[in-house]
Design a protein around this motif. Structure first.
Motif, PDB file in Angstrom:
ATOM      1  N   PHE A  69      -4.489 -13.029   3.466  1.00 16.39           N
ATOM      2  CA  PHE A  69      -4.028 -12.494   5.501  1.00 16.39           C
ATOM      3  C   PHE A  69      -2.759 -11.878   6.163  1.00 16.39           C
ATOM      4  CE2 PHE A  69      -4.657 -13.172   9.740  1.00 16.39           C
ATOM      5  CZ  PHE A  69      -5.495 -12.372  10.528  1.00 16.39           C
ATOM      6  N   THR A  70      -2.457 -11.461   6.887  1.00 14.92           N
ATOM      7  CA  THR A  70      -1.197 -11.061   7.171  1.00 14.92           C
ATOM      8  C   THR A  70      -1.153 -10.324   8.602  1.00 14.92           C
ATOM      9  OG1 THR A  70      -0.762  -8.567   7.250  1.00 14.92           O
ATOM     10  CG2 THR A  70      -0.064  -9.765   5.082  1.00 14.92           C
ATOM     11  N   GLY A  71      -2.762 -10.318   9.198  1.00 11.90           N
ATOM     12  CA  GLY A  71      -2.025 -10.848  10.976  1.00 11.90           C
ATOM     13  C   GLY A  71      -2.164  -8.659  10.734  1.00 11.90           C
ATOM     14  N   LEU A  72      -0.886  -8.908  12.073  1.00 17.20           N
ATOM     15  CA  LEU A  72      -1.072  -7.555  11.896  1.00 17.20           C
ATOM     16  C   LEU A  72       0.486  -7.135  11.666  1.00 17.20           C
ATOM     17  CD1 LEU A  72      -1.715  -7.734  16.478  1.00 17.20           C
ATOM     18  CD2 LEU A  72      -3.352  -6.744  14.788  1.00 17.20           C
ATOM     19  N   SER A  73       0.779  -7.272  11.060  1.00 15.41           N
ATOM     20  CA  SER A  73       2.233  -6.500   9.804  1.00 15.41           C
ATOM     21  C   SER A  73       1.287  -5.481   9.204  1.00 15.41           C
ATOM     22  CB  SER A  73       1.932  -7.622   9.234  1.00 15.41           C
ATOM     23  OG  SER A  73       0.925  -7.934   7.780  1.00 15.41           O
ATOM     24  N   ASN A  74       0.712  -4.990   9.144  1.00 14.98           N
ATOM     25  CA  ASN A  74       0.505  -3.856   8.514  1.00 14.98           C
ATOM     26  C   ASN A  74       0.702  -2.385   9.599  1.00 14.98           C
ATOM     27  OD1 ASN A  74      -0.160  -4.063   6.000  1.00 14.98           O
ATOM     28  ND2 ASN A  74      -2.050  -5.172   6.288  1.00 14.98           N
ATOM     29  N   TYR A  75      -0.362  -2.736  11.293  1.00 14.71           N
ATOM     30  CA  TYR A  75       0.366  -2.114  11.781  1.00 14.71           C
ATOM     31  C   TYR A  75       1.967  -2.114  12.329  1.00 14.71           C
ATOM     32  CZ  TYR A  75      -4.228  -2.408  12.711  1.00 14.71           C
ATOM     33  OH  TYR A  75      -6.022  -2.221  12.199  1.00 14.71           O
ATOM     34  N   ALA A  76       3.130  -3.516  12.665  1.00 10.82           N
ATOM     35  CA  ALA A  76       4.362  -3.285  12.632  1.00 10.82           C
ATOM     36  C   ALA A  76       4.466  -2.325  11.781  1.00 10.82           C
ATOM     37  CB  ALA A  76       4.798  -4.966  11.999  1.00 10.82           C
ATOM     38  N   PHE A  77       4.225  -2.332  10.129  1.00  7.98           N
ATOM     39  CA  PHE A  77       5.177  -1.584   9.322  1.00  7.98           C
ATOM     40  C   PHE A  77       5.150  -0.025   9.505  1.00  7.98           C
ATOM     41  CE2 PHE A  77       4.292   0.987   5.310  1.00  7.98           C
ATOM     42  CZ  PHE A  77       5.756   0.982   4.194  1.00  7.98           C
ATOM     43  N   VAL A  78       3.773   0.178   9.766  1.00  6.91           N
ATOM     44  CA  VAL A  78       3.657   1.510  10.387  1.00  6.91           C
ATOM     45  C   VAL A  78       4.124   2.289  11.436  1.00  6.91           C
ATOM     46  CG1 VAL A  78       0.915   3.605  11.542  1.00  6.91           C
ATOM     47  CG2 VAL A  78       0.734   1.452   9.756  1.00  6.91           C
ATOM     48  N   THR A  80       7.363   0.902  12.106  1.00  6.79           N
ATOM     49  CA  THR A  80       8.686   1.465  11.653  1.00  6.79           C
ATOM     50  C   THR A  80       9.002   1.736  10.248  1.00  6.79           C
ATOM     51  OG1 THR A  80       7.760  -0.932  10.817  1.00  6.79           O
ATOM     52  CG2 THR A  80       8.190  -1.319  13.100  1.00  6.79           C
ATOM     53  N   ASP A  81       8.028   2.368   9.502  1.00  9.55           N
ATOM     54  CA  ASP A  81       8.167   2.990   8.602  1.00  9.55           C
ATOM     55  C   ASP A  81       9.188   4.324   8.839  1.00  9.55           C
ATOM     56  OD1 ASP A  81       7.821   3.189   5.619  1.00  9.55           O
ATOM     57  OD2 ASP A  81       6.753   4.574   5.721  1.00  9.55           O
ATOM     58  N   ALA A  82       9.584   4.561   8.033  1.00 12.45           N
ATOM     59  CA  ALA A  82      10.584   5.976   8.460  1.00 12.45           C
ATOM     60  C   ALA A  82       9.578   7.155   7.781  1.00 12.45           C
ATOM     61  CB  ALA A  82      11.762   6.315   7.032  1.00 12.45           C
ATOM     62  N   ARG A  83       8.887   7.296   6.728  1.00 14.46           N
ATOM     63  CA  ARG A  83       8.298   8.088   6.342  1.00 14.46           C
ATOM     64  C   ARG A  83       6.990   8.541   7.004  1.00 14.46           C
ATOM     65  NH1 ARG A  83       8.322   9.305   0.289  1.00 14.46           N
ATOM     66  NH2 ARG A  83       5.967   9.263   0.765  1.00 14.46           N
ATOM     67  N   LEU A  84       6.341   7.046   7.246  1.00 13.85           N
ATOM     68  CA  LEU A  84       5.341   7.576   8.406  1.00 13.85           C
ATOM     69  C   LEU A  84       5.579   8.221   9.772  1.00 13.85           C
ATOM     70  CD1 LEU A  84       2.972   4.343   7.671  1.00 13.85           C
ATOM     71  CD2 LEU A  84       2.450   6.156   7.552  1.00 13.85           C
ATOM     72  N   ARG A  85       7.193   7.674  10.070  1.00 11.04           N
ATOM     73  CA  ARG A  85       7.222   8.433  11.424  1.00 11.04           C
ATOM     74  C   ARG A  85       7.391   9.893  11.232  1.00 11.04           C
ATOM     75  NH1 ARG A  85      10.712   3.676  11.673  1.00 11.04           N
ATOM     76  NH2 ARG A  85      12.808   4.668  10.712  1.00 11.04           N
ATOM     77  N   ASN A  86       8.861  10.234   9.315  1.00  9.99           N
ATOM     78  CA  ASN A  86       8.450  11.482   9.639  1.00  9.99           C
ATOM     79  C   ASN A  86       6.642  12.363   9.218  1.00  9.99           C
ATOM     80  OD1 ASN A  86      10.255  13.429   8.526  1.00  9.99           O
ATOM     81  ND2 ASN A  86       8.464  13.898   7.085  1.00  9.99           N
ATOM     82  N   ALA A  87       5.819  11.447   8.841  1.00 10.27           N
ATOM     83  CA  ALA A  87       4.846  12.033   9.143  1.00 10.27           C
ATOM     84  C   ALA A  87       4.311  12.379  10.544  1.00 10.27           C
ATOM     85  CB  ALA A  87       4.230  10.788   8.228  1.00 10.27           C
ATOM     86  N   VAL A  88       4.596  11.093  11.013  1.00 16.55           N
ATOM     87  CA  VAL A  88       4.016  11.799  12.709  1.00 16.55           C
ATOM     88  C   VAL A  88       4.831  12.510  13.187  1.00 16.55           C
ATOM     89  CG1 VAL A  88       4.081  10.327  14.862  1.00 16.55           C
ATOM     90  CG2 VAL A  88       3.079   9.380  12.698  1.00 16.55           C
ATOM     91  N   ILE A  89       5.686  13.054  12.861  1.00 16.73           N
ATOM     92  CA  ILE A  89       6.533  14.196  13.759  1.00 16.73           C
ATOM     93  C   ILE A  89       6.013  15.304  12.843  1.00 16.73           C
ATOM     94  CG2 ILE A  89       9.043  15.294  13.260  1.00 16.73           C
ATOM     95  CD1 ILE A  89       9.999  12.408  13.702  1.00 16.73           C
ATOM     96  N   ASN A  90       5.405  15.393  11.609  1.00 11.22           N
ATOM     97  CA  ASN A  90       5.306  16.699  11.002  1.00 11.22           C
ATOM     98  C   ASN A  90       4.289  17.075  11.635  1.00 11.22           C
ATOM     99  OD1 ASN A  90       7.559  17.157   9.440  1.00 11.22           O
ATOM    100  ND2 ASN A  90       6.793  15.944   7.772  1.00 11.22           N
ATOM    101  N   THR A  91       3.238  15.774  11.642  1.00 12.08           N
ATOM    102  CA  THR A  91       1.492  16.258  11.800  1.00 12.08           C
ATOM    103  C   THR A  91       1.930  16.732  13.737  1.00 12.08           C
ATOM    104  OG1 THR A  91       1.015  14.461  10.759  1.00 12.08           O
ATOM    105  CG2 THR A  91      -0.493  15.152  13.157  1.00 12.08           C
ATOM    106  N   VAL A  92       2.699  16.190  14.372  1.00 12.78           N
ATOM    107  CA  VAL A  92       2.897  17.140  15.750  1.00 12.78           C
ATOM    108  C   VAL A  92       2.918  18.410  15.574  1.00 12.78           C
ATOM    109  CG1 VAL A  92       3.964  16.630  18.301  1.00 12.78           C
ATOM    110  CG2 VAL A  92       3.594  14.350  16.703  1.00 12.78           C
ATOM    111  N   VAL A  93       4.233  18.475  14.657  1.00 12.14           N
ATOM    112  CA  VAL A  93       5.198  19.521  14.638  1.00 12.14           C
ATOM    113  C   VAL A  93       3.963  20.220  14.235  1.00 12.14           C
ATOM    114  CG1 VAL A  93       6.652  21.638  13.214  1.00 12.14           C
ATOM    115  CG2 VAL A  93       7.604  19.276  14.365  1.00 12.14           C
ATOM    116  N   LEU A  94       3.084  20.582  13.302  1.00 12.68           N
ATOM    117  CA  LEU A  94       2.067  21.078  12.618  1.00 12.68           C
ATOM    118  C   LEU A  94       0.890  21.538  13.122  1.00 12.68           C
ATOM    119  CD1 LEU A  94       1.053  22.082   9.693  1.00 12.68           C
ATOM    120  CD2 LEU A  94      -0.140  20.803   9.397  1.00 12.68           C
TER     121      LEU A  94
END
Length: 320
Positions: A69-78, A80-94
């Protein structure tokens, strides 16, 4: 003897309030719906609760004994992760590109189909057809029949145009590798334009005819009628198309996986495809579940706006 006539008055009985249904009668009416409600809860809510639980664990399937069990650490990773930020930008643009182009093209087609001409029924059927094609089949058609650099329709047409002007052959363009995001946007616009067209065509046919006739009698031009009457009337229908289109396009996985597979260099990796990579390539179940929960919450927020727009449309129709 003169007497004044008194107005006749009718004695009305006091209104009797409707009887409130008893508890037994209420449950008797709701009982047939219970199986459907239970089925909906089992199919939709239990998997979501399980996803919420998994999102709080550090869980890699390659190390099954290291789950904790890690609590909310996975959400913090979501967030702050560079790949996910890039995926969010691509999703918005698309999503923004597909929805905007689909609405503009759908409005133009709806204006054409709102006119009376020979073969209008056939034209409507043919224009709706792309929306009825399975997403994977449509993506395969665009990838192999249109974008393929060796035998695709685009390069074939380009070579034919070059030959008309005396050239031996035209350039060979690898459209998916050279223009990954535009290639994906064009394929999705082709698929979603009929959806926008149907919504806006329904709005055009719901226009009050007397208002349009009055505008013609007053000497308003076609452009003035469209700008001052038709466009304000279509505002809520356009909003509905934008919101519903955003809900659907933001979840696009088939076209990304089939046409570009997120590449080259993660230029077209959107959130659903990044979640797939996290789940089935990195085997990080907790991180993928946390990203999925974030996407679901975002979709719920967009869906809330969609429901408000639909409710306002119904209120407007009832008030007429």
């Amino acid at each position: 003897m003169i007497t004044q006539d008194r107005p006749l008055t009718r004695h009305r009985r006091p209104a009797v309030p409707p009887l409130k249904p008893t508890g037994e009668r209420t449950w008797r009416r709701r009982a047939p719906l219970l199986p459907a409600l239970i089925f909906t809860i089992v199919v939709t809510q239990l998997p979501f609760v399980a996803t919420l639980v998994i999102s709080t664990f550090q869980w890699n399937i390659l190390r099954p004994g290291d789950r904790h069990f890690t609590g909310l650490s996975n959400y913090a990773f979501v967030f702050t992760d560079a790949r996910l930020r890039n995926a969010v930008i691509n999703t918005v643009v698309l999503t923004a590109s597909v929805v905007a182009l689909s609405v503009v093209l759908g409005l133009g087609l709806a204006l054409l189909l709102d006119r009376h001409f020979f073969g209008r029924g056939l034209a409507r059927t043919l224009l709706i057809a792309p929306f009825l094609v399975m997403p994977v089949a449509a993506a395969l058609v665009w990838k192999h029949a249109i974008y393929n650099p060796d035998y695709g329709l685009l390069n074939g047409t380009l070579n034919a145009v070059y030959r008309l002007f005396g050239a031996a052959n035209g350039p060979t363009v690898d459209w998916v590798s050279s223009f990954p995001m535009p290639s994906l946007v064009v394929a999705l616009v082709w698929q979603w334009t009929p959806f926008m067209m149907l919504i806006l065509l329904a709005g055009l046919q719901a226009q009050p005819g007397d208002v349009l006739e009055a505008a013609r009698v007053d000497g308003a031009s076609a452009l003035q009628t469209f700008r001052l009457i038709t466009l304000p009337h279509l505002r809520q229908y356009i909003e509905l198309g934008i919101v519903l289109g955003s809900i659907f396009v933001v979840q696009t996985f088939d076209a990304v996986y089939t046409i570009t597979q997120g590449g080259p260099g993660s230029q077209t990796t959107n959130l659903p495809y990044e979640i797939y990579l996290t789940m089935f390539r990195k085997f990080e179940y907790g991180q993928a579940a946390a990203a999925g929960v974030v996407v679901v919450i975002g979709s719920i927020v967009i869906a809330t706006f969609a429901l408000r727009v639909v409710a306002s449309l119904f209120r407007e129709e009832v008030s007429r």
